[in-house]
Design a protein around this motif. Sequence first.
Motif, PDB file in Angstrom:
ATOM      1  N   ALA A  64       0.925  -0.999  -0.174  1.00  0.00           N
ATOM      2  CA  ALA A  64      -0.071  -0.015   0.101  1.00  0.00           C
ATOM      3  C   ALA A  64       0.716   1.267  -0.209  1.00  0.00           C
ATOM      4  O   ALA A  64       1.750   1.272   0.393  1.00  0.00           O
ATOM      5  N   TYR A  65       0.623   2.356  -0.620  1.00  0.00           N
ATOM      6  CA  TYR A  65       1.339   3.367  -0.815  1.00  0.00           C
ATOM      7  C   TYR A  65       1.673   3.828   0.729  1.00  0.00           C
ATOM      8  O   TYR A  65       0.642   4.052   1.493  1.00  0.00           O
ATOM      9  N   GLY A  66       2.871   4.492   0.983  1.00  0.00           N
ATOM     10  CA  GLY A  66       3.072   4.956   2.257  1.00  0.00           C
ATOM     11  C   GLY A  66       4.759   5.115   2.400  1.00  0.00           C
ATOM     12  O   GLY A  66       5.478   5.280   1.386  1.00  0.00           O
ATOM     13  N   PRO A  67       5.106   5.471   3.602  1.00  0.00           N
ATOM     14  CA  PRO A  67       6.394   5.757   3.883  1.00  0.00           C
ATOM     15  C   PRO A  67       7.508   4.390   3.693  1.00  0.00           C
ATOM     16  O   PRO A  67       6.637   3.309   3.625  1.00  0.00           O
ATOM     17  N   PRO A  68       8.772   4.780   3.794  1.00  0.00           N
ATOM     18  CA  PRO A  68       9.309   3.540   3.528  1.00  0.00           C
ATOM     19  C   PRO A  68       9.353   2.412   4.850  1.00  0.00           C
ATOM     20  O   PRO A  68       9.258   1.163   4.397  1.00  0.00           O
ATOM     21  N   GLU A  69       8.859   2.805   5.890  1.00  0.00           N
ATOM     22  CA  GLU A  69       8.460   1.799   7.051  1.00  0.00           C
ATOM     23  C   GLU A  69       7.465   0.991   6.762  1.00  0.00           C
ATOM     24  O   GLU A  69       7.254  -0.138   7.494  1.00  0.00           O
ATOM     25  N   SER A  70       6.663   1.328   5.823  1.00  0.00           N
ATOM     26  CA  SER A  70       5.526   0.590   5.490  1.00  0.00           C
ATOM     27  C   SER A  70       5.717  -0.921   4.707  1.00  0.00           C
ATOM     28  O   SER A  70       4.783  -1.682   4.440  1.00  0.00           O
ATOM     29  N   LEU A  71       7.105  -0.671   4.004  1.00  0.00           N
ATOM     30  CA  LEU A  71       7.630  -1.671   3.182  1.00  0.00           C
ATOM     31  C   LEU A  71       7.801  -3.128   4.045  1.00  0.00           C
ATOM     32  O   LEU A  71       8.181  -3.005   5.142  1.00  0.00           O
ATOM     33  N   VAL A  72       7.492  -4.328   3.549  1.00  0.00           N
ATOM     34  CA  VAL A  72       7.856  -5.495   4.044  1.00  0.00           C
ATOM     35  C   VAL A  72       8.689  -6.306   2.997  1.00  0.00           C
ATOM     36  O   VAL A  72       8.797  -6.234   2.008  1.00  0.00           O
ATOM     37  N   VAL A  73       9.435  -7.344   3.838  1.00  0.00           N
ATOM     38  CA  VAL A  73      10.393  -8.147   3.194  1.00  0.00           C
ATOM     39  C   VAL A  73       9.624  -9.520   3.040  1.00  0.00           C
ATOM     40  O   VAL A  73       9.130 -10.094   4.228  1.00  0.00           O
ATOM     41  N   GLU A  74       9.574 -10.004   1.898  1.00  0.00           N
ATOM     42  CA  GLU A  74       8.410 -11.301   1.855  1.00  0.00           C
ATOM     43  C   GLU A  74       9.595 -12.310   1.187  1.00  0.00           C
ATOM     44  O   GLU A  74      10.202 -12.080   0.149  1.00  0.00           O
ATOM     45  N   GLU A  75       9.114 -13.730   1.162  1.00  0.00           N
ATOM     46  CA  GLU A  75       9.601 -14.920   0.326  1.00  0.00           C
ATOM     47  C   GLU A  75       8.699 -14.997  -0.651  1.00  0.00           C
ATOM     48  O   GLU A  75       7.515 -15.103  -0.541  1.00  0.00           O
ATOM     49  N   HIS A  76       9.290 -15.182  -2.278  1.00  0.00           N
ATOM     50  CA  HIS A  76       8.381 -15.506  -3.181  1.00  0.00           C
ATOM     51  C   HIS A  76       8.840 -16.363  -3.981  1.00  0.00           C
ATOM     52  O   HIS A  76      10.025 -16.910  -3.768  1.00  0.00           O
ATOM     53  N   GLU A  77       8.108 -17.137  -4.979  1.00  0.00           N
ATOM     54  CA  GLU A  77       8.426 -18.190  -5.832  1.00  0.00           C
ATOM     55  C   GLU A  77       9.444 -17.562  -6.836  1.00  0.00           C
ATOM     56  O   GLU A  77       9.280 -16.264  -7.278  1.00  0.00           O
ATOM     57  N   PRO A  78      10.561 -18.358  -7.151  1.00  0.00           N
ATOM     58  CA  PRO A  78      11.419 -17.994  -8.171  1.00  0.00           C
ATOM     59  C   PRO A  78      10.845 -17.287  -9.366  1.00  0.00           C
ATOM     60  O   PRO A  78       9.631 -17.946  -9.840  1.00  0.00           O
ATOM     61  N   LEU A  79      11.257 -16.511 -10.182  1.00  0.00           N
ATOM     62  CA  LEU A  79      10.791 -15.947 -11.321  1.00  0.00           C
ATOM     63  C   LEU A  79      11.093 -16.797 -12.373  1.00  0.00           C
ATOM     64  O   LEU A  79      11.864 -17.290 -12.528  1.00  0.00           O
ATOM     65  N   GLN A  80      10.162 -16.664 -13.583  1.00  0.00           N
ATOM     66  CA  GLN A  80      10.708 -17.357 -14.821  1.00  0.00           C
ATOM     67  C   GLN A  80      10.538 -16.421 -15.956  1.00  0.00           C
ATOM     68  O   GLN A  80       9.788 -15.310 -16.072  1.00  0.00           O
ATOM     69  N   ALA A  81      11.429 -16.780 -16.895  1.00  0.00           N
ATOM     70  CA  ALA A  81      11.555 -15.620 -18.082  1.00  0.00           C
ATOM     71  C   ALA A  81      10.407 -16.178 -19.119  1.00  0.00           C
ATOM     72  O   ALA A  81      10.373 -17.344 -19.564  1.00  0.00           O
ATOM     73  N   GLY A  82       9.596 -15.139 -19.780  1.00  0.00           N
ATOM     74  CA  GLY A  82       8.798 -15.615 -20.774  1.00  0.00           C
ATOM     75  C   GLY A  82       9.758 -15.266 -22.128  1.00  0.00           C
ATOM     76  O   GLY A  82      10.998 -14.878 -22.063  1.00  0.00           O
ATOM     77  N   ALA A  83       8.904 -15.346 -23.229  1.00  0.00           N
ATOM     78  CA  ALA A  83       9.472 -15.126 -24.637  1.00  0.00           C
ATOM     79  C   ALA A  83      10.080 -13.610 -24.530  1.00  0.00           C
ATOM     80  O   ALA A  83       9.248 -12.566 -24.301  1.00  0.00           O
ATOM     81  N   GLY A  84      11.330 -13.677 -25.084  1.00  0.00           N
ATOM     82  CA  GLY A  84      12.032 -12.562 -24.937  1.00  0.00           C
ATOM     83  C   GLY A  84      12.487 -11.720 -24.003  1.00  0.00           C
ATOM     84  O   GLY A  84      13.016 -10.594 -23.694  1.00  0.00           O
TER      85      GLY A  84
END
Length: 326
Positions: free
Chosen positions: A8-28
């Motif tokens: 959500a839009y806000g100050p730097p302190e509102s940011l969170v660090v999360e684990e996500h699935e590894p990214l995948q490359a599409g065409a190009g």
Amino acid sequence: MKAVICKAYGPPESLVVEEHEPLQAGAGQVVVSVKACGVNFPDTLIIQGKYQFKPPLPFSPGSEIAGIVKEVGPGVASVKVGDPVIVFTGHGGFAEEVVAEASQLIPMPPQVDFPLAASFVLAYGTSHYALKGRAQLQPGETLLVLGAAGGVGLAAVELGKAMGARVIAAASSADKLDICRQYGADEVINYTSEDLRERIKTLTNGEGVDVVYDPVGGAYAEPALRGMAWGGRYLVVGFTTGEIPRIPLNLTLLKGCSIVGVFWGSFTAREPQRNQEYLSELFAWLQAGKVKPLISAKYPLERAPEALRDMMERKVKGKVVLVAEP
């Protein structure tokens, strides 16, 4: 894959660090393992919803990335896995991985490390385009740089000297001005304790400056414009004070001067061939030791909010960088 997320839009302190699935490359596309990501003033705006580009929520900020190609998608032949690259993505860089179009990648110059690569192109690209492409700065001219100790400001000081100009650096504290001197400034102005217009007049014997480089805006814009020489060029680069100044246009008439907009990102998209020529010149200067960014701090990914807060409070000298390994 770890990422700093703006939910959500806000100050730097509102940011969170999360684990996500590894990214995948599409065409190009390619997936880049992020080794370093530059922290820039627009990053402070984009997380507050105040920037001209608003990525859909949730997103990761960070646009200036240096890393290694991890995966290439179908149809990509210009790079291979393991290549060190620089890439600008608009957002997504405050993470361990980012997906980018293969056409966006810039090969990293030899003997340049990842933090340096993630600190160079945006600041020096912006300032080089401003001084060479927009102001057509000439040897022997006088250049005034506002906000001279910041990332783009310090780049403008260094490039102005490299292009043969007499450089006057203006900043808000003595320690910042000391850095400007180290990077080649001929004269300095502390605009929190000195009258900017009067100091310009004194340093130029009443003639004024030929070019003003202004990434700051706010209350310093009008006195800087009043301190211009006949036929001068006033470069509008940004508004780090948060205030867009209202300029009396009669000043441009009286001084025969120009107010010139500088939008490096749009320039790179509209004139890719000329941008490549400019980058080639910059990389040659970098490898020759003619220019070198000041990296004043390196932060691990988890401390991204702290880096952004320092940027917002104008505590940063030169550049700060998020790194994969502190």
